[in-house]
Scaffold this motif. Structure first.
Motif, mmCIF file in Angstrom:
data_model
loop_
_atom_site.group_PDB
_atom_site.id
_atom_site.type_symbol
_atom_site.label_atom_id
_atom_site.label_comp_id
_atom_site.label_asym_id
_atom_site.label_seq_id
_atom_site.Cartn_x
_atom_site.Cartn_y
_atom_site.Cartn_z
ATOM 1 N N GLN A 120 -60.557 -10.942 70.007
ATOM 2 C CA GLN A 120 -61.637 -10.322 71.071
ATOM 3 C C GLN A 120 -61.788 -8.877 70.360
ATOM 4 O OE1 GLN A 120 -60.548 -8.975 74.941
ATOM 5 N NE2 GLN A 120 -62.769 -8.272 74.982
ATOM 6 N N ALA A 121 -63.467 -8.796 69.891
ATOM 7 C CA ALA A 121 -63.321 -7.274 68.903
ATOM 8 C C ALA A 121 -63.393 -6.030 70.531
ATOM 9 C CB ALA A 121 -64.858 -7.778 68.098
ATOM 10 N N LEU A 122 -62.563 -5.551 69.226
ATOM 11 C CA LEU A 122 -62.971 -4.002 70.365
ATOM 12 C C LEU A 122 -63.012 -3.088 69.346
ATOM 13 C CD1 LEU A 122 -59.655 -4.933 73.448
ATOM 14 C CD2 LEU A 122 -62.259 -4.989 73.697
ATOM 15 N N SER A 123 -63.546 -2.130 69.270
ATOM 16 C CA SER A 123 -63.681 -0.398 68.766
ATOM 17 C C SER A 123 -62.933 0.396 69.331
ATOM 18 C CB SER A 123 -64.848 -0.179 68.810
ATOM 19 O OG SER A 123 -65.977 -0.555 67.710
ATOM 20 N N LEU A 124 -61.894 0.894 68.178
ATOM 21 C CA LEU A 124 -60.880 2.348 68.322
ATOM 22 C C LEU A 124 -62.210 3.876 68.810
ATOM 23 C CD1 LEU A 124 -58.482 3.419 68.138
ATOM 24 C CD2 LEU A 124 -58.902 4.999 65.942
ATOM 25 N N ARG A 125 -61.490 3.756 70.436
ATOM 26 C CA ARG A 125 -62.354 5.167 70.461
ATOM 27 C C ARG A 125 -62.017 6.402 70.725
ATOM 28 N NH1 ARG A 125 -68.205 3.574 72.054
ATOM 29 N NH2 ARG A 125 -67.783 1.427 72.554
ATOM 30 N N PHE A 126 -61.053 6.339 70.097
ATOM 31 C CA PHE A 126 -60.152 7.828 70.060
ATOM 32 C C PHE A 126 -60.596 7.837 68.010
ATOM 33 C CE2 PHE A 126 -55.872 9.861 69.403
ATOM 34 C CZ PHE A 126 -56.047 10.930 70.745
ATOM 35 N N GLU A 173 -53.962 2.040 59.744
ATOM 36 C CA GLU A 173 -54.542 2.998 60.563
ATOM 37 C C GLU A 173 -55.811 2.580 60.837
ATOM 38 O OE1 GLU A 173 -53.980 8.104 60.622
ATOM 39 O OE2 GLU A 173 -55.289 7.249 58.910
ATOM 40 N N LEU A 174 -56.219 2.683 62.366
ATOM 41 C CA LEU A 174 -57.778 2.328 62.318
ATOM 42 C C LEU A 174 -58.531 3.728 62.983
ATOM 43 C CD1 LEU A 174 -59.132 -0.024 63.708
ATOM 44 C CD2 LEU A 174 -58.666 -0.216 65.459
ATOM 45 N N LEU A 175 -59.853 4.013 61.828
ATOM 46 C CA LEU A 175 -60.068 5.427 62.942
ATOM 47 C C LEU A 175 -61.689 5.093 63.757
ATOM 48 C CD1 LEU A 175 -60.791 6.368 58.712
ATOM 49 C CD2 LEU A 175 -58.773 6.927 60.348
ATOM 50 N N HIS A 176 -61.842 5.941 64.004
ATOM 51 C CA HIS A 176 -62.505 5.983 65.449
ATOM 52 C C HIS A 176 -63.993 5.380 65.330
ATOM 53 C CE1 HIS A 176 -66.434 7.705 68.053
ATOM 54 N NE2 HIS A 176 -65.512 7.950 68.748
ATOM 55 N N GLY A 177 -64.421 4.148 65.824
ATOM 56 C CA GLY A 177 -65.451 2.853 66.569
ATOM 57 C C GLY A 177 -65.128 1.937 64.685
ATOM 58 N N VAL A 182 -65.231 -0.875 74.400
ATOM 59 C CA VAL A 182 -65.913 -2.283 74.001
ATOM 60 C C VAL A 182 -66.575 -1.847 72.671
ATOM 61 C CG1 VAL A 182 -68.885 -3.106 74.318
ATOM 62 C CG2 VAL A 182 -67.497 -2.314 76.313
ATOM 63 N N PRO A 183 -67.007 -3.198 72.317
ATOM 64 C CA PRO A 183 -67.296 -2.637 70.316
ATOM 65 C C PRO A 183 -68.588 -1.549 70.016
ATOM 66 C CG PRO A 183 -67.067 -5.120 71.163
ATOM 67 C CD PRO A 183 -67.057 -4.461 71.850
ATOM 68 N N LEU A 184 -68.698 -1.234 69.325
ATOM 69 C CA LEU A 184 -69.156 0.080 68.800
ATOM 70 C C LEU A 184 -70.245 -0.548 68.066
ATOM 71 C CD1 LEU A 184 -69.934 3.125 69.419
ATOM 72 C CD2 LEU A 184 -68.988 3.907 66.722
ATOM 73 N N GLN A 185 -71.746 -0.262 67.942
ATOM 74 C CA GLN A 185 -72.938 -0.273 66.665
ATOM 75 C C GLN A 185 -72.424 0.558 66.447
ATOM 76 O OE1 GLN A 185 -73.586 -3.721 66.370
ATOM 77 N NE2 GLN A 185 -71.801 -4.145 67.634
ATOM 78 N N PRO A 186 -71.968 1.101 65.264
ATOM 79 C CA PRO A 186 -71.839 2.477 65.009
ATOM 80 C C PRO A 186 -73.400 2.589 63.267
ATOM 81 C CG PRO A 186 -70.494 1.205 63.250
ATOM 82 C CD PRO A 186 -71.090 0.368 64.332
#
Length: 283
Positions: free
Chosen positions: A37-43, A61-65, A98-102
């Motif tokens: 399930q695709a999710l985005s980092l919000r931090f 490491e995961l970066l914002h978005g 929720v996945p971000l559309q950057p």
């Protein structure tokens, strides 16, 4: 599935004793499979850890978005992999959304998120280089769901740079951090991956993976130039010019530029081959 499972690199293939990514069902036997399930980092950033434990080793490491493909969620942790390089591990599920559309990416060491389109307004957050954000341009700012970011700190997602070394130079002095991929803390391969990503080049996460995938070998005795990638045992860096290397290193505990000869000399006592490969990428 019949027959024996093949050996797969668990750094980039989501396999546990009880579960595996459904994409591996035809190649690897597991008791259960699950769809990511695709999710985005919000931090601003978070470590990807080897275990569902805040004290466990950070493997990346995961970066914002950035997207994280969650295969299992339990006990406050999501297990899966980062979408950009498929690196497997655990992140706190509370930081995902929720996945971000950057629309834009942070291209300076850090970008501040302001409460209003005014540099005198309250600071809401600090996003490290490489963070993905979404919003609409209003004057000199990008209006996002969490505040306003000055456009001087951003580039459009479809804009790419041509000199990864210039990006690395912006990070001079950034602290060395095992598993880090950001201006708040970065390791050697994380620096290479981050700088290449802003130039439109997708690079694997670890040094051995990068050595296997990146560039063309420079002929023996060939002169080095800016942007060449030098691989050492467990280490990697960019040539800043024909003689100096810029790298995130645990010797100085930061991103530094120093003579390549000095780096080689430090490694000579412990390694018969202090330099494993010299590669050149065409951008």
């Amino acid at each position: 599935m019949t027959g024996r499972s093949i050996a797969l690199d668990r750094r980039v293939n989501a396999i546990r004793g009880d579960l595996a990514d459904v994409a591996l069902a035809g190649r690897y036997f597991a008791p259960h499979y699950s769809c990511p399930q695709a999710l985005s980092l919000r931090f601003p950033r978070t470590a990807i850890r080897s275990k569902a434990d805040p004290e466990s080793t950070a493997v990346s490491e995961l970066l914002h978005g950035e997207l994280f493909q969650a295969i299992d969620v339990a006990g406050g942790w999501a297990w899966g992999y980062s979408a950009h390089d498929h690196y497997v591990g655990y992140v706190p599920v509370s930081l995902l959304g929720v996945p971000l559309q950057p629309t834009h990416v942070v291209t300076v060491p850090a970008a501040l998120v302001f409460a209003e389109a005014n540099i005198k307004s309250a600071e809401q957050a600090r996003l490290p280089m490489g963070s993905r954000v979404a919003g609409e341009v209003e004057g000199n700012f990008l209006k996002t769901g969490s505040g306003f970011i000055h456009l001087r700190h951003l580039s459009a997602m479809d804009a790419v740079e041509s000199d990864p070394v210039s990006i690395a130079e912006r990070l001079t002095g950034a602290p060395y951090l095992w598993g880090g991929r950001s201006s708040d803390g970065v390791d050697c391969s994380g620096l290479v991956q981050l700088c290449l990503s802003l130039c439109g080049v997708a690079a694997p996460r670890d040094t051995d993976q990068q050595m296997a995938a990146l560039g063309e070998e420079i002929e023996p005795g060939g002169e080095l130039r800016r942007g060449d990638i030098i691989f050492f045992p467990g280490h990697v860096g960019f040539m800043a010019d024909g003689e100096k290397l810029i790298h995130a290193n645990a010797h100085w505990m930061q991103v530094t530029t120093e003579p390549l000869a000095d780096v080689v000399k430090r490694l000579e006592d412990g390694h018969a081959l202090p330099v494993l490969a010299r590669r050149r990428i065409s951008l």
